[in-house]
Every structure is written in structure tokens, then in C-alpha cells.
Design an enzyme around this catalytic site. Sequence first.
Site: not given
Length: 311
Positions: A103, A107, A139
Amino acid sequence: MLVVPARLHRWPPEVQDLFGREGPLVLEIGFGDGRFTAELARSRPDWLVLGAEVSAASVLRALRRMRREGLANVRLYHGQGPFALRNLVLPGTLDQVIVNFPDPWPKKRHQERRLLREAFFRRLSTRLKSGGSLLLTTDHEGYFRFALEEAERTGLYRVEVRPPPEAHLRTKYALKWKEAGRTFFHAAFIKLREDPAPWPPLRRYDVAHALLSGELPQDLALEKTAVRLKEGVAVFLEVARGKEGFYVLTHVEEEDLTQDLLLEVRKSARGVYAGVSRFGSPLITEAVKGAVRALVDRLEAHGLEVVQDHT
């Protein structure tokens, strides 16, 4: 095949305890549906693959996959990767860590939640063998650059940026993003030296209970009560009354470990028992003991007195 920390006879376990044999040890953090894990275990039957995943649904799918394919060199843990690294791997025994598409927490205010931060790399160095490595494939270029900088800050690794191995691009999400034409980034973080700060495993306890004298209260007004602990936080979610006493559904959070468990308050031959129910095989830690202590404090407020304390 599923590792339940509370059921392990030795803490922390040795490789032999988990797999029944010795061999090169690999930890995959965030294995998803397990397709990469299975391919790795098939291609390297001499390797011992320990996987950690926070999603219960993914763990179930992966567990079914491993059983269906008869992969005896895989063990799965439902929980956070840093917990597995700290408590299921002995210092200096890990050959490799694999992190595929973590993950990215894009932000800025969420970056402290990213896995591959300086503190993690320092702690990882205590578990890797000399020359052991972490392989990252992602990615997300921002996350990739972030991880490179965090590792470089430690001075403990040699970083090699490489093309991603094809096997790492056959995960569920990699296949999807490959079709979308996304660019992938890959690096190997190779251990050069070890951080001097020790990283001991969590202390595991056999019991967490107290015996009290007095009468059971008529009710326990504890629902949705949060208690700050030295090690984290406990929340008493629900209270159910039974024939012998009360069951308290309790949520406990501490570093890299979250548990939902049952505490019970019931009559016993020696008084009133308050402690952890064995239902669900909870791991009894300092934070769990703190939750029991908070429950005992509430009972004392109802006029009961502690006669034996194992909290």
C-alpha cells in the site's frame, strides 16, 4: 499451515518449530491471494516460505490454494508483517523478505503508515542474515523513491535497482496493472551490517486473570469504553450476561498487533474469576494483561476485592 502465535510451544519459535525442518527462510509481507507465494514455493521446494497478510479473506483464499496444491513448505500468518518479522523470526536467520505492491499511502499525512520506513529497515537488519535481502516491487514511483531514501538513511544496506523479475509481475494486481500499461519499479536492499539497537520479541504470557472476593455486580456498564494502556489501547465493545457471569468483547491494539478477544467475569469455586477466555486462541501480551487489569479495576469499583492477581 496457519501459524497461530498463542499455540506455538516455543516463543519465539525456531524454523524447525514452524516447518518441521531446516532450510532457507523467506518472509513475504502482504501475500494477497497467494498466487505468487504458491509459485515461489513450487519453484523452490528447498525454501521455507512464511507469509503475512492482514486481510482475513485473502488468508483464507491463500490457505485453500496452498492446501489444494499440496505445498508443505509454506506457512501463513494472519496479521501484520512487522509482527511476524519481530516474533516469528529469530535474529540473523532470515534469508530474504519479499514485498510486492505494498500500500503506497500516497497522501503526505499518511506516509507514517508506509511499511518501508527507516525504522523498519533498521529492525529488519536484526533478522536478516549477513548478505540477506529485501526485494521490493511496486508500480508507485513515489513510494519507490521514498523506500530508497529511507534505506539509504540507515547506512545498513547496499541498494541495487533492477528490472522486476517476471515472477513478481504475476500477482493479481500486477497482471491487472500490466494490462493497463503501468511502469513497474524493483530494487534489492542487501544487508551490509546490523543496527546495534536490539529488537526483542513481544513477551508472551501464559495467563492474565485475577480472583476476587465479593458478589457479582448486577451489570457492567462497559460498552464502548476505551482504556489507555502503556502498550496501546483497549476498548470494551460489548458486554453479554450469561448464567455464570459476564462476557466482555474487547478490542486490544498495540504495536503491530490487533486482537479481538473475550474477557470473562464469572463465579468460581474460589471466588469471582476475571480474565481472558481461551476462545479464539488469544495471544496474551502486556496490553492484554492491561485490559484485564482495567476490567478488575471496574470490579473493585463495584466493591469486590482482589485476593489473587495475575495481571
